[in-house]
Design a protein around this motif. Structure first.
Motif, PDB file in Angstrom:
ATOM      1  N   HIS A   1      -5.317   1.684  -9.306  1.00  0.00           N
ATOM      2  CA  HIS A   1      -4.736   2.833  -8.613  1.00  0.00           C
ATOM      3  C   HIS A   1      -3.740   3.586  -9.487  1.00  0.00           C
ATOM      4  CE1 HIS A   1      -5.638   1.446  -4.194  1.00  0.00           C
ATOM      5  NE2 HIS A   1      -6.718   1.723  -4.902  1.00  0.00           N
TER       6      HIS A   1
ATOM      7  N   ALA B   1      -5.729   6.275 -11.077  1.00  0.00           N
ATOM      8  CA  ALA B   1      -6.143   7.184 -10.012  1.00  0.00           C
ATOM      9  C   ALA B   1      -4.988   8.097  -9.594  1.00  0.00           C
ATOM     10  CB  ALA B   1      -6.653   6.384  -8.807  1.00  0.00           C
ATOM     11  N   ALA B   2      -3.800   7.525  -9.422  1.00  0.00           N
ATOM     12  CA  ALA B   2      -2.638   8.323  -9.033  1.00  0.00           C
ATOM     13  C   ALA B   2      -2.267   9.324 -10.121  1.00  0.00           C
ATOM     14  CB  ALA B   2      -1.460   7.410  -8.723  1.00  0.00           C
TER      15      ALA B   2
ATOM     16  N   HIS C   1      -4.015  -3.563  -6.699  1.00  0.00           N
ATOM     17  CA  HIS C   1      -4.953  -2.549  -7.194  1.00  0.00           C
ATOM     18  C   HIS C   1      -4.388  -1.860  -8.439  1.00  0.00           C
ATOM     19  CE1 HIS C   1      -7.475  -2.884  -3.610  1.00  0.00           C
ATOM     20  NE2 HIS C   1      -6.365  -2.902  -2.893  1.00  0.00           N
TER      21      HIS C   1
ATOM     22  N   LYS D   1       0.819  -1.209   0.000  1.00  0.00           N
ATOM     23  CA  LYS D   1       0.000   0.000   0.000  1.00  0.00           C
ATOM     24  C   LYS D   1       0.852   1.258   0.000  1.00  0.00           C
ATOM     25  CE  LYS D   1      -3.590   2.259   2.815  1.00  0.00           C
ATOM     26  NZ  LYS D   1      -4.390   2.150   4.066  1.00  0.00           N
TER      27      LYS D   1
ATOM     28  N   ILE E   1       2.465   3.340  -4.665  1.00  0.00           N
ATOM     29  CA  ILE E   1       1.140   2.734  -4.695  1.00  0.00           C
ATOM     30  C   ILE E   1       1.241   1.214  -4.827  1.00  0.00           C
ATOM     31  CG2 ILE E   1       0.192   4.814  -5.768  1.00  0.00           C
ATOM     32  CD1 ILE E   1      -0.055   3.214  -8.384  1.00  0.00           C
TER      33      ILE E   1
ATOM     34  N   VAL F   1      -3.686   7.602  -3.275  1.00  0.00           N
ATOM     35  CA  VAL F   1      -4.084   6.200  -3.131  1.00  0.00           C
ATOM     36  C   VAL F   1      -2.980   5.345  -2.497  1.00  0.00           C
ATOM     37  CG1 VAL F   1      -5.793   6.201  -4.972  1.00  0.00           C
ATOM     38  CG2 VAL F   1      -3.387   5.783  -5.537  1.00  0.00           C
TER      39      VAL F   1
END
Length: 284
Positions: A266, A269-270, A263, A201, A258, A276
């Protein structure tokens, strides 16, 4: 153009008139006077994404292919250059080199070959989608053009120090590996963002893969580089020189780590600016 100036004494030096004329380039006062200049950003719309060797590439198709699918979606909306890590094979070659007493610069050259193999793998897998492998320093001024034409440039993450690698503060393993190379490239092209694609994460107080009690680990979602350095953690999710680079950077103000393994979504998204993972930012 500055005029030529010849020192009067016999055997005097020839200078070109400029603010740096006759300077040794090690004066603290001189260097401090240069610090406030605005830096030209060659590729302010290009995002540098470093894909982990051990965390992603070494896991094979099951891990890698979903990530490549997301990267292909992302390149339709964002300008991207991919940089590759070395992973398990780099660790293996470092171990052999260490047993043979190889100096740090030789180990750096050996590790570069592994990151280069991973770049070759990605360029083949992405060839029909515009993936193109570029070497160290090759055509970097053309990155924006590559992206505008629909290409996805890919390059090894190891910076090309080779025999000129810095001595390690501790041990012999090259301190500037693929995380460092990604930061240096992002900084020097004036990139829009720097994102590390890992299998966690983000940053924890210890390595989650080694910790006996994962639940007691502290997660850092957002932290300044000075705060992170002050923690003096035994392990980090990025190479330690990256923190020093960020402290002194002129263009890159933060990077994000990330979990692209669990994921892949992500990634986009990033790139869209979402938080994230772990963001490490430069102190103002």
């Amino acid at each position: 153009m500055g005029k030529l100036i010849k020192e009067q004494e016999e055997g005097g030096r020839l200078h070109i008139e400029s603010p740096l004329m006759g300077e040794s380039l090690v004066s603290r006062a001189l260097l401090a006077s240069q610090g406030q200049r605005e830096v030209f950003r060659m590729h302010p719309d290009v995002n540098v994404l470093k894909i982990g060797g051990q965390s992603i590439m070494d896991r094979g198709a099951k891990a890698l292919l979903p990530i490549l699918d997301e990267l292909l979606k992302a390149k339709e909306q964002h300008k991207i250059i991919l940089m590759t890590g070395g992973g398990t094979r780099a660790r293996h070659i470092y171990n052999i080199g260490l047993e043979l007493g190889m100096p740090t610069g030789v180990l750096s050259k050996l590790g570069d070959k592994v990151a280069s193999q991973n770049a070759e793998i990605l360029s083949v897998l992405l060839a029909k989608h515009g993936g193109v492998r570029i070497g160290h320093g090759d055509h970097l001024e053309q990155l924006t053009m590559f992206c505008q034409l629909g290409y996805l440039p890919i390059t090894p993450g190891i910076p090309p120090y080779g025999f000129f690698e810095h001595p390690a503060e501790e041990g012999m393993i090259p301190p500037h590996r693929t995380d460092s190379g990604a930061f240096l490239l992002a900084e020097n092209i004036g990139a829009k963002s720097l994102i590390y694609l890992k299998d966690e994460k983000g940053l924890y107080s210890d390595d989650p893969k080694k910790a006996k009690d994962h639940e007691k680990l502290e997660f850092y979602g957002r932290i300044s580089v000075s705060e992170l350095a002050a923690l003096n953690l035994d392990d980090l999710i990025v190479e330690r020189p990256v923190l020093r680079f960020l402290k002194h950077s002129k263009c890159i103000k933060q990077f994000q780590v990330i979990d692209a393994l669990r994921h892949p979504e992500h990634i986009l998204a990033a790139l869209n600016g979402e938080h994230v993972g772990t963001i490490v930012y430069k102190d103002e």
